[in-house]
Design an enzyme around this catalytic site. Structure first.
Site, PDB file in Angstrom:
ATOM      1  N   ASN A  70       0.853  -1.198   0.000  1.00 20.34           N
ATOM      2  CA  ASN A  70       0.000   0.000   0.000  1.00 20.34           C
ATOM      3  C   ASN A  70       0.882   1.238   0.000  1.00 20.34           C
ATOM      4  O   ASN A  70       2.015   1.203   0.496  1.00 20.34           O
ATOM      5  CB  ASN A  70      -0.853  -0.007   1.284  1.00 20.34           C
ATOM      6  CG  ASN A  70      -1.731   1.224   1.413  1.00 20.34           C
ATOM      7  OD1 ASN A  70      -2.423   1.613   0.476  1.00 20.34           O
ATOM      8  ND2 ASN A  70      -1.699   1.861   2.573  1.00 20.34           N
ATOM      9  N   HIS A  80       0.865   5.085   1.503  1.00 20.48           N
ATOM     10  CA  HIS A  80       0.160   5.936   2.469  1.00 20.48           C
ATOM     11  C   HIS A  80       0.831   7.312   2.467  1.00 20.48           C
ATOM     12  O   HIS A  80       2.066   7.396   2.537  1.00 20.48           O
ATOM     13  CB  HIS A  80       0.234   5.316   3.869  1.00 20.48           C
ATOM     14  CG  HIS A  80      -0.455   6.155   4.897  1.00 20.48           C
ATOM     15  ND1 HIS A  80      -1.824   6.222   5.000  1.00 20.48           N
ATOM     16  CD2 HIS A  80       0.036   6.997   5.833  1.00 20.48           C
ATOM     17  CE1 HIS A  80      -2.145   7.067   5.966  1.00 20.48           C
ATOM     18  NE2 HIS A  80      -1.033   7.548   6.492  1.00 20.48           N
ATOM     19  N   THR A 121      -0.912  -5.257   6.579  1.00 26.49           N
ATOM     20  CA  THR A 121      -1.235  -6.203   7.658  1.00 26.49           C
ATOM     21  C   THR A 121      -2.607  -5.841   8.215  1.00 26.49           C
ATOM     22  O   THR A 121      -3.204  -4.839   7.797  1.00 26.49           O
ATOM     23  CB  THR A 121      -0.198  -6.132   8.797  1.00 26.49           C
ATOM     24  OG1 THR A 121      -0.246  -4.804   9.354  1.00 26.49           O
ATOM     25  CG2 THR A 121       1.199  -6.449   8.310  1.00 26.49           C
TER      26      THR A 121
HETATM   27  C1  GRF Z   1      -2.198   9.200  -3.066  1.00 27.13           C
HETATM   28  O1  GRF Z   1      -1.756  10.412  -2.536  1.00 27.13           O
HETATM   29  C2  GRF Z   1      -2.051   8.094  -2.070  1.00 27.13           C
HETATM   30  O2  GRF Z   1      -0.960   8.267  -1.222  1.00 27.13           O
HETATM   31  C3  GRF Z   1      -3.330   8.202  -1.288  1.00 27.13           C
HETATM   32  O3  GRF Z   1      -4.306   8.545  -2.227  1.00 27.13           O
HETATM   33  C4  GRF Z   1      -3.701   9.219  -3.311  1.00 27.13           C
HETATM   34  C5  GRF Z   1      -4.073   8.472  -4.535  1.00 27.13           C
HETATM   35  O4  GRF Z   1      -3.797   9.190  -5.704  1.00 27.13           O
HETATM   36  N1  GRF Z   1      -3.602   6.984  -0.580  1.00 27.13           N
HETATM   37  P1  GRF Z   1      -3.923   8.483  -7.100  1.00 27.13           P
HETATM   38  O5  GRF Z   1      -5.323   7.889  -7.217  1.00 27.13           O
HETATM   39  O6  GRF Z   1      -2.870   7.433  -7.202  1.00 27.13           O
HETATM   40  O7  GRF Z   1      -3.729   9.576  -8.103  1.00 27.13           O
END
Ligand code: GRF
Length: 208
Positions: A104, A106, A138
């Site tokens: 993932n 974040h 996790t």
């Molecule tokens: C990203 O900033 C990611 O870190 C967060 O949501 C955003 C998704 O952007 N979880 P995208 O859909 O990949 O343009």
């Protein structure tokens, strides 16, 4: 060849950066979403990638949705499931099923600022830096072993959108590298630490 399934909820710019990286020995088997209107689905379909959406609102429970999503994902026999802006909290049954093969991104420097509104919270706390973390998934939210982190400054007067835009550029560099490192078998999980062996050329260059 490793099969990769990417999950998105919206525009999918991180997914695009992974697809555009043309990672050796990686096949983007499908791009899936919980949101039928996710813009990234059309982008992937235009490039001949299999796409599908399961609307989470049509399921009675979080676990029902996760089980249906698992069935859909598993049709593509994934070696790796990539959560690229997939805005769902996942149930233990999902996390266990993809243990050590689900990553993932974040938008914070974990373990600080798990959950939502990370950039605004960093600004409110007076932090001078923000960033992003790519980690294994996790059962505990935003808590798995960390693969990569990128850092940007928070400047005086920044809004959350300013910080998000700065962080997003770093996300687009780090995420394809992390996927490449997984695909090449370079990542070994030891407790909460990811040991990196035989780094991809891109990562080795960054460290040089
Ligand atoms: C990203 O900033 C990611 O870190 C967060 O949501 C955003 C998704 O952007 N979880 P995208 O859909 O990949 O343009």
């Amino acid at each position: 060849m490793k099969n990769i399934v990417i999950l998105i909820s919206g525009r999918g710019s991180n997914m695009q950066s992974i697809v555009n990286a043309n990672i050796p020995n990686a096949k983007i088997a499908a791009v899936l979403s919980n949101n039928p209107n996710a813009a990234g689905l059309a982008w992937a379909a235009e490039r001949g990638i299999a796409t599908a959406a399961l609307n989470h609102k049509e399921f009675a429970s979080r676990e029902d949705f996760d089980r249906a999503m698992m069935q859909l994902i598993d049709q593509y026999a994934p070696d790796l499931v990539v959560l690229a802006g997939f805005m769902r909290i996942l149930t233990p049954v999902f996390c266990r099923h993809y243990e050590n093969r689900c990553i993932n991104i974040h938008p914070s420097l974990l373990p600080s600022f798990t959950g939502l509104h990370t950039h605004q919270r960093a600004i409110d706390e007076g932090c001078r830096i923000a960033g992003c973390t790519i980690h294994f998934v996790t059962e505990v939210l935003d808590n798995g072993a960390i693969i990569a982190q990128g850092v940007v400054p928070i400047l005086d007067g920044d809004t959350a959108d300013d910080v998000a835009a700065r962080v997003l550029k770093v996300e687009h560099q780090l995420f394809p590298q992390a996927v490449a490192d997984f695909v090449s078998g370079s990542l070994k999980i030891e407790g909460k630490r990811v040991i990196k062996q035989n780094l991809s050329d891109a990562t080795a260059q960054l460290l040089a």
